[in-house]
Design a protein around this motif. Structure first.
Motif, PDB file in Angstrom:
ATOM      1  N   LYS A   6      46.408  -1.614  69.433  1.00 25.17           N
ATOM      2  CA  LYS A   6      46.811  -0.463  70.254  1.00 25.17           C
ATOM      3  C   LYS A   6      45.690  -0.164  71.233  1.00 25.17           C
ATOM      4  O   LYS A   6      44.545   0.064  70.834  1.00 25.17           O
ATOM      5  CB  LYS A   6      47.067   0.750  69.342  1.00 25.17           C
ATOM      6  CG  LYS A   6      47.552   1.999  70.062  1.00 25.17           C
ATOM      7  CD  LYS A   6      47.803   3.110  69.036  1.00 25.17           C
ATOM      8  CE  LYS A   6      48.235   4.394  69.696  1.00 25.17           C
ATOM      9  NZ  LYS A   6      48.447   5.466  68.698  1.00 25.17           N
ATOM     10  N   ASP A   7      46.008  -0.196  72.519  1.00 26.30           N
ATOM     11  CA  ASP A   7      45.012   0.043  73.562  1.00 26.30           C
ATOM     12  C   ASP A   7      45.638   0.939  74.621  1.00 26.30           C
ATOM     13  O   ASP A   7      46.278   0.464  75.558  1.00 26.30           O
ATOM     14  CB  ASP A   7      44.547  -1.294  74.162  1.00 26.30           C
ATOM     15  CG  ASP A   7      43.492  -1.108  75.247  1.00 26.30           C
ATOM     16  OD1 ASP A   7      42.859  -0.034  75.259  1.00 26.30           O
ATOM     17  OD2 ASP A   7      43.314  -2.008  76.087  1.00 26.30           O
ATOM     18  N   ILE A   8      45.472   2.250  74.445  1.00 23.25           N
ATOM     19  CA  ILE A   8      46.055   3.219  75.383  1.00 23.25           C
ATOM     20  C   ILE A   8      44.934   4.042  75.994  1.00 23.25           C
ATOM     21  O   ILE A   8      44.120   4.630  75.277  1.00 23.25           O
ATOM     22  CB  ILE A   8      47.089   4.118  74.669  1.00 23.25           C
ATOM     23  CG1 ILE A   8      48.245   3.239  74.162  1.00 23.25           C
ATOM     24  CG2 ILE A   8      47.616   5.198  75.611  1.00 23.25           C
ATOM     25  CD1 ILE A   8      49.277   3.972  73.347  1.00 23.25           C
ATOM     26  N   GLU A   9      44.888   4.075  77.330  1.00 25.98           N
ATOM     27  CA  GLU A   9      43.824   4.761  78.053  1.00 25.98           C
ATOM     28  C   GLU A   9      44.085   6.269  78.122  1.00 25.98           C
ATOM     29  O   GLU A   9      45.137   6.755  77.700  1.00 25.98           O
ATOM     30  CB  GLU A   9      43.718   4.193  79.488  1.00 25.98           C
ATOM     31  CG  GLU A   9      43.513   2.683  79.550  1.00 25.98           C
ATOM     32  CD  GLU A   9      42.167   2.247  78.983  1.00 25.98           C
ATOM     33  OE1 GLU A   9      41.219   3.059  79.030  1.00 25.98           O
ATOM     34  OE2 GLU A   9      42.074   1.114  78.488  1.00 25.98           O
ATOM     35  N   LYS A  10      43.105   6.994  78.688  1.00 26.73           N
ATOM     36  CA  LYS A  10      43.227   8.457  78.793  1.00 26.73           C
ATOM     37  C   LYS A  10      44.391   8.875  79.687  1.00 26.73           C
ATOM     38  O   LYS A  10      44.948   9.957  79.538  1.00 26.73           O
ATOM     39  CB  LYS A  10      41.923   9.054  79.329  1.00 26.73           C
ATOM     40  CG  LYS A  10      40.784   8.997  78.310  1.00 26.73           C
ATOM     41  CD  LYS A  10      39.521   9.643  78.871  1.00 26.73           C
ATOM     42  CE  LYS A  10      38.398   9.593  77.835  1.00 26.73           C
ATOM     43  NZ  LYS A  10      37.135  10.181  78.362  1.00 26.73           N
ATOM     44  N   ASP A  11      44.739   7.995  80.661  1.00 25.98           N
ATOM     45  CA  ASP A  11      45.864   8.330  81.544  1.00 25.98           C
ATOM     46  C   ASP A  11      47.208   7.943  80.932  1.00 25.98           C
ATOM     47  O   ASP A  11      48.245   7.966  81.597  1.00 25.98           O
ATOM     48  CB  ASP A  11      45.699   7.648  82.913  1.00 25.98           C
ATOM     49  CG  ASP A  11      45.705   6.120  82.797  1.00 25.98           C
ATOM     50  OD1 ASP A  11      45.746   5.594  81.664  1.00 25.98           O
ATOM     51  OD2 ASP A  11      45.679   5.458  83.858  1.00 25.98           O
ATOM     52  N   ASN A  12      47.189   7.588  79.628  1.00 24.56           N
ATOM     53  CA  ASN A  12      48.383   7.222  78.838  1.00 24.56           C
ATOM     54  C   ASN A  12      48.978   5.872  79.211  1.00 24.56           C
ATOM     55  O   ASN A  12      50.071   5.535  78.761  1.00 24.56           O
ATOM     56  CB  ASN A  12      49.468   8.309  78.918  1.00 24.56           C
ATOM     57  CG  ASN A  12      49.052   9.569  78.182  1.00 24.56           C
ATOM     58  OD1 ASN A  12      48.328   9.498  77.197  1.00 24.56           O
ATOM     59  ND2 ASN A  12      49.487  10.711  78.675  1.00 24.56           N
ATOM     60  N   GLY A  14      48.740   1.674  78.977  1.00 26.05           N
ATOM     61  CA  GLY A  14      48.157   0.751  78.010  1.00 26.05           C
ATOM     62  C   GLY A  14      49.218  -0.084  77.321  1.00 26.05           C
ATOM     63  O   GLY A  14      50.367  -0.158  77.770  1.00 26.05           O
ATOM     64  N   LYS A 115      53.241   2.105  81.705  1.00 24.29           N
ATOM     65  CA  LYS A 115      52.383   2.883  82.597  1.00 24.29           C
ATOM     66  C   LYS A 115      52.147   4.278  82.030  1.00 24.29           C
ATOM     67  O   LYS A 115      51.177   4.943  82.374  1.00 24.29           O
ATOM     68  CB  LYS A 115      53.024   2.973  83.987  1.00 24.29           C
ATOM     69  CG  LYS A 115      53.095   1.628  84.702  1.00 24.29           C
ATOM     70  CD  LYS A 115      53.804   1.746  86.038  1.00 24.29           C
ATOM     71  CE  LYS A 115      53.894   0.372  86.719  1.00 24.29           C
ATOM     72  NZ  LYS A 115      54.656   0.430  87.983  1.00 24.29           N
ATOM     73  N   ASN A 116      53.086   4.716  81.153  1.00 22.57           N
ATOM     74  CA  ASN A 116      52.934   6.053  80.560  1.00 22.57           C
ATOM     75  C   ASN A 116      53.527   6.070  79.149  1.00 22.57           C
ATOM     76  O   ASN A 116      54.737   5.958  78.983  1.00 22.57           O
ATOM     77  CB  ASN A 116      53.620   7.110  81.434  1.00 22.57           C
ATOM     78  CG  ASN A 116      53.503   8.503  80.826  1.00 22.57           C
ATOM     79  OD1 ASN A 116      52.438   8.872  80.353  1.00 22.57           O
ATOM     80  ND2 ASN A 116      54.582   9.260  80.834  1.00 22.57           N
TER      81      ASN A 116
END
Length: 393
Positions: A6-12, A14, A115-116
């Motif tokens: 699981k690799d999800i960035e702060k901007d959601n 990932g 993207k989100n």
């Protein structure tokens, strides 16, 4: 479902890598996929080859493709999921931009990029990957001095606690040692139940034993619950069911679950909470209509606005919403439903996401897909809005 990465960035934005392990996981995957997502998975491709002599042959090769998702087809009977889209990564067998269909398979990993990643989708992953979230049934299989506490999911049984206490035999003229040891045993089983059973998820707790051990334990359990004023146990008393078993060993669970009485009781545990929530909504609609709102953007913009305004007023106690709405192709519309769910949760309300494959989910879809039971009446929202036309402009 197994979560590998699981690799999800702060901007959601990932990606996650998952392995579907059972048929039900295909349903979860169908609800995770959305048009515009990127899906990477292994697939079979028919490839034509030309030999040095000019003869043309074909063979089937397994390759890994990354598609931009365009259409998603789910066969509810066979639990098969087919995803069609265009290839977006270089591949020796498939040109960039070429169409291909991937059929997702059990026990074969896939990577999904978005993207989100909104809260509803992330909750779906957590639910699918956490075996205890699917354990509608718990069982305590016991005999004097031995108890096995097991959580039962649609695919497996999970041993959560094993309690063993030596029980001295009764002696002529004195049973005190026997009784004290039994009480220690029952207390240990009670603590295991409180520690390992999530009463918000579990709909039925089977207490099974040979002889009268189960009856003596249940008497002890609720006597202690009253003495300690343990509201969790007292409120969930109807969930406990006494069943006969040949022993207190885990292997007796198969015998218990095949009992026709148990089978009948467990037939609808997965959707029991949703069924009750829908019944509560209809009762409220009948007796206190100002505390029951419903509507969807497909049917009635104003009615959904009523539910949203009730959420803004911190009035929603329970939100009922169909998972079908989160598969809406229009991103702003889908985002509107996600915001509604987040708003209700943030303000302490309960959210019930109904499966559109279940009869209660079908009922909710017919109603509109969204319904709310309010903490207090808001009469003015139910009245026609004079300037609704100007609001739409």
């Amino acid at each position: 479902m197994k979560l590998l990465h699981k690799d999800i960035e702060k901007d959601n934005a990932g990606q996650v890598t998952l392995i579907p392990e059972e048929a039900e996981d295909m349903w979860h995957t169908y609800n995770l996929l959305q048009v515009g997502d990127s899906l990477r998975a292994s697939t079979i491709r028919k490839v034509q080859t030309e030999s040095a002599t000019g003869s043309v042959g074909s063979s089937r090769v397994r390759t890994t493709l990354t598609l931009c998702v365009e259409t998603i087809d789910f066969d509810t009977q066979a639990c098969q999921l087919r995803v069609k889209g265009t290839n977006i990564e270089e591949n020796q067998y498939v040109k960039m931009g070429a169409y291909h269909t991937i059929e997702l398979e059990l026990n074969r990993k896939f990577t999904l990029a978005k993207k989100n990643w909104d809260s509803v989708v992330l909750d779906r992953i957590e639910q699918a990957c956490d075996a205890t979230q699917k354990a509608d049934v718990a069982a305590v299989v016991m005999q004097e001095g031995l108890a096995n506490l097991v959580l039962v999911t649609p695919a497996m049984t999970l041993l959560r606690a094993k309690v063993e206490v030596t029980i001295p035999r009764k002696r002529k003229g004195s049973c005190s040692q026997h009784e004290k040891a039994l009480e220690r045993f029952y207390e240990a089983v009670m603590q295991a139940i409180l520690r390992h059973i999530n009463f918000d998820v579990v709909k039925c707790i089977l207490i099974a034993s040979p002889g009268f051990v189960k009856d003596q334990f249940i008497t002890y359990l609720f006597k202690e619950a009253v003495r300690q004023d343990n509201k969790v146990l007292l409120e969930n008393r109807p969930k406990f069911m006494l069943v006969h078993s040949s022993s207190g060993h885990k292997y007796s669970l198969k015998e218990i679950l095949s009992d026709p009485t148990v089978t009948s009781r467990l037939s609808d545990t997965k959707a029991a909470a949703e069924v009750k929530a829908l019944e509560d909504f209809y009762k409220m609609l009948q007796h206190e209509p100002d505390r029951a709102f419903y509507g969807s953007v497909m049917m009635d913009q104003n009615r959904l606005a009523h539910v949203e305004k009730a959420a803004d007023a911190l009035a929603i106690d329970t939100l009922l919403i169909s998972d079908k709405l989160f598969r809406h192709q229009d991103v702003p519309t889908r985002s509107r439903y996600v915001r509604l769910v987040d708003n209700v949760r943030d303000n302490g309300g309960n959210v019930r996401i109904f499966s559109s494959l279940h009869v209660s989910g079908e009922q909710l879809t017919q109603l509109s897909g969204v319904a709310a039971i309010l903490r207090f009446p808001i009469a003015d929202l139910s009245e026609p809005e004079n300037n609704s036309s100007s609001d739409d402009d």
